[in-house]
Design a protein around this motif. Structure first.
Motif, mmCIF file in Angstrom:
data_model
loop_
_atom_site.group_PDB
_atom_site.id
_atom_site.type_symbol
_atom_site.label_atom_id
_atom_site.label_comp_id
_atom_site.label_asym_id
_atom_site.label_seq_id
_atom_site.Cartn_x
_atom_site.Cartn_y
_atom_site.Cartn_z
ATOM 1 N N MET A 264 20.663 27.965 -73.947
ATOM 2 C CA MET A 264 20.331 27.823 -72.536
ATOM 3 C C MET A 264 19.290 26.713 -72.384
ATOM 4 N N ASP A 265 19.554 25.761 -71.540
ATOM 5 C CA ASP A 265 18.624 24.676 -71.272
ATOM 6 C C ASP A 265 17.659 25.126 -70.176
ATOM 7 N N PHE A 266 16.372 25.211 -70.495
ATOM 8 C CA PHE A 266 15.388 25.746 -69.567
ATOM 9 C C PHE A 266 14.214 24.790 -69.460
ATOM 10 N N ASP A 267 14.086 24.147 -68.312
ATOM 11 C CA ASP A 267 12.954 23.273 -68.043
ATOM 12 C C ASP A 267 11.986 24.050 -67.156
ATOM 13 N N ALA A 268 11.061 24.750 -67.802
ATOM 14 C CA ALA A 268 10.143 25.629 -67.080
ATOM 15 C C ALA A 268 9.317 24.869 -66.058
ATOM 16 N N ALA A 269 8.797 23.710 -66.428
ATOM 17 C CA ALA A 269 7.951 22.944 -65.509
ATOM 18 C C ALA A 269 8.722 22.536 -64.259
ATOM 19 N N ALA A 270 9.948 22.073 -64.430
ATOM 20 C CA ALA A 270 10.757 21.658 -63.276
ATOM 21 C C ALA A 270 11.066 22.860 -62.388
ATOM 22 N N ARG A 271 11.390 23.979 -63.003
ATOM 23 C CA ARG A 271 11.699 25.175 -62.213
ATOM 24 C C ARG A 271 10.476 25.610 -61.409
ATOM 25 N N TRP A 272 9.295 25.580 -62.027
ATOM 26 C CA TRP A 272 8.064 25.953 -61.331
ATOM 27 C C TRP A 272 7.783 24.985 -60.171
ATOM 28 N N ARG A 273 7.979 23.692 -60.412
ATOM 29 C CA ARG A 273 7.751 22.712 -59.332
ATOM 30 C C ARG A 273 8.671 22.978 -58.146
ATOM 31 N N LEU A 274 9.925 23.305 -58.414
ATOM 32 C CA LEU A 274 10.860 23.605 -57.325
ATOM 33 C C LEU A 274 10.415 24.831 -56.535
ATOM 34 N N LEU A 275 10.033 25.881 -57.247
ATOM 35 C CA LEU A 275 9.576 27.091 -56.559
ATOM 36 C C LEU A 275 8.310 26.815 -55.757
ATOM 37 N N SER A 276 7.342 26.166 -56.360
ATOM 38 C CA SER A 276 6.084 25.924 -55.659
ATOM 39 C C SER A 276 6.289 25.007 -54.456
ATOM 40 N N GLY A 277 7.232 24.078 -54.546
ATOM 41 C CA GLY A 277 7.562 23.232 -53.399
ATOM 42 C C GLY A 277 8.187 24.027 -52.270
ATOM 43 N N ARG A 278 9.137 24.895 -52.620
ATOM 44 C CA ARG A 278 9.760 25.742 -51.591
ATOM 45 C C ARG A 278 8.748 26.673 -50.932
ATOM 46 N N MET A 279 7.776 27.121 -51.709
ATOM 47 C CA MET A 279 6.773 28.042 -51.188
ATOM 48 C C MET A 279 5.656 27.311 -50.429
ATOM 49 N N GLY A 280 5.621 25.983 -50.522
ATOM 50 C CA GLY A 280 4.623 25.204 -49.799
ATOM 51 C C GLY A 280 3.232 25.247 -50.410
ATOM 52 N N TRP A 281 3.163 25.497 -51.704
ATOM 53 C CA TRP A 281 1.873 25.582 -52.368
ATOM 54 C C TRP A 281 1.288 24.196 -52.605
ATOM 55 N N ASP A 282 -0.019 24.124 -52.641
ATOM 56 C CA ASP A 282 -0.732 22.894 -52.982
ATOM 57 C C ASP A 282 -0.289 22.445 -54.382
ATOM 58 N N ARG A 283 0.090 21.192 -54.502
ATOM 59 C CA ARG A 283 0.643 20.687 -55.761
ATOM 60 C C ARG A 283 -0.331 20.810 -56.933
ATOM 61 N N ASP A 284 -1.593 20.452 -56.704
ATOM 62 C CA ASP A 284 -2.569 20.528 -57.799
ATOM 63 C C ASP A 284 -2.828 21.971 -58.218
ATOM 64 N N ALA A 285 -2.985 22.837 -57.241
ATOM 65 C CA ALA A 285 -3.224 24.254 -57.557
ATOM 66 C C ALA A 285 -2.016 24.846 -58.274
ATOM 67 N N ALA A 286 -0.824 24.519 -57.805
ATOM 68 C CA ALA A 286 0.395 25.021 -58.446
ATOM 69 C C ALA A 286 0.488 24.509 -59.878
ATOM 70 N N GLY A 287 0.085 23.278 -60.101
ATOM 71 C CA GLY A 287 0.088 22.720 -61.451
ATOM 72 C C GLY A 287 -0.871 23.454 -62.374
ATOM 73 N N GLN A 288 -2.031 23.813 -61.855
ATOM 74 C CA GLN A 288 -2.995 24.576 -62.655
ATOM 75 C C GLN A 288 -2.464 25.969 -62.983
ATOM 76 N N VAL A 289 -1.823 26.589 -62.017
ATOM 77 C CA VAL A 289 -1.243 27.915 -62.260
ATOM 78 C C VAL A 289 -0.139 27.796 -63.312
ATOM 79 N N TYR A 290 0.689 26.760 -63.210
ATOM 80 C CA TYR A 290 1.754 26.576 -64.197
ATOM 81 C C TYR A 290 1.168 26.409 -65.604
ATOM 82 N N GLU A 291 0.096 25.662 -65.728
ATOM 83 C CA GLU A 291 -0.519 25.486 -67.048
ATOM 84 C C GLU A 291 -0.926 26.829 -67.633
ATOM 85 N N ARG A 292 -1.489 27.692 -66.807
ATOM 86 C CA ARG A 292 -1.876 29.033 -67.271
ATOM 87 C C ARG A 292 -0.641 29.833 -67.681
#
Length: 91
Positions: free
Chosen positions: A1-29
């Motif tokens: 299974m090809d899984f790009d976790a970072a891309a999937r998180w970016r798509l979700l955070s974009g749909r949810m309207g989250w702040d990009r920097d904050a979403a990036g920090q959450v993804y790192e965690r």
């Protein structure tokens, strides 16, 4: 299974309207947690498997983005030997 976790998180955070920097920090965690060396099962591969199942049924859900968010966090905390990991992940 090809899984790009970072891309999937970016798509979700974009749909949810989250702040990009904050979403990036959450993804790192999230990434760091699921990548801990001692995780045998509850790791990024487990997330990929969960999302594979989720993608097959999400069209039936009334709020799929919230379910996807919950999947990201459902095993965030993993303390070997603890019986409270799921509870801690939900906090």
């Amino acid at each position: 299974m090809d899984f790009d976790a970072a891309a999937r998180w970016r798509l979700l955070s974009g749909r949810m309207g989250w702040d990009r920097d904050a979403a990036g920090q959450v993804y790192e965690r999230i990434h760091d947690s699921y990548s801990q060396y001692f995780r045998v099962y509850h790791n990024l591969g487990h997330l990929a498997e969960c999302f594979g199942h989720f993608d097959r049924i999400k069209r039936h859900l009334s709020r799929p983005d919230l379910v996807e968010y919950a999947l990201w966090l459902h095993d965030l905390v993993c303390v070997p030997g603890s019986i409270c990991n799921e509870e801690l992940s939900a906090m």
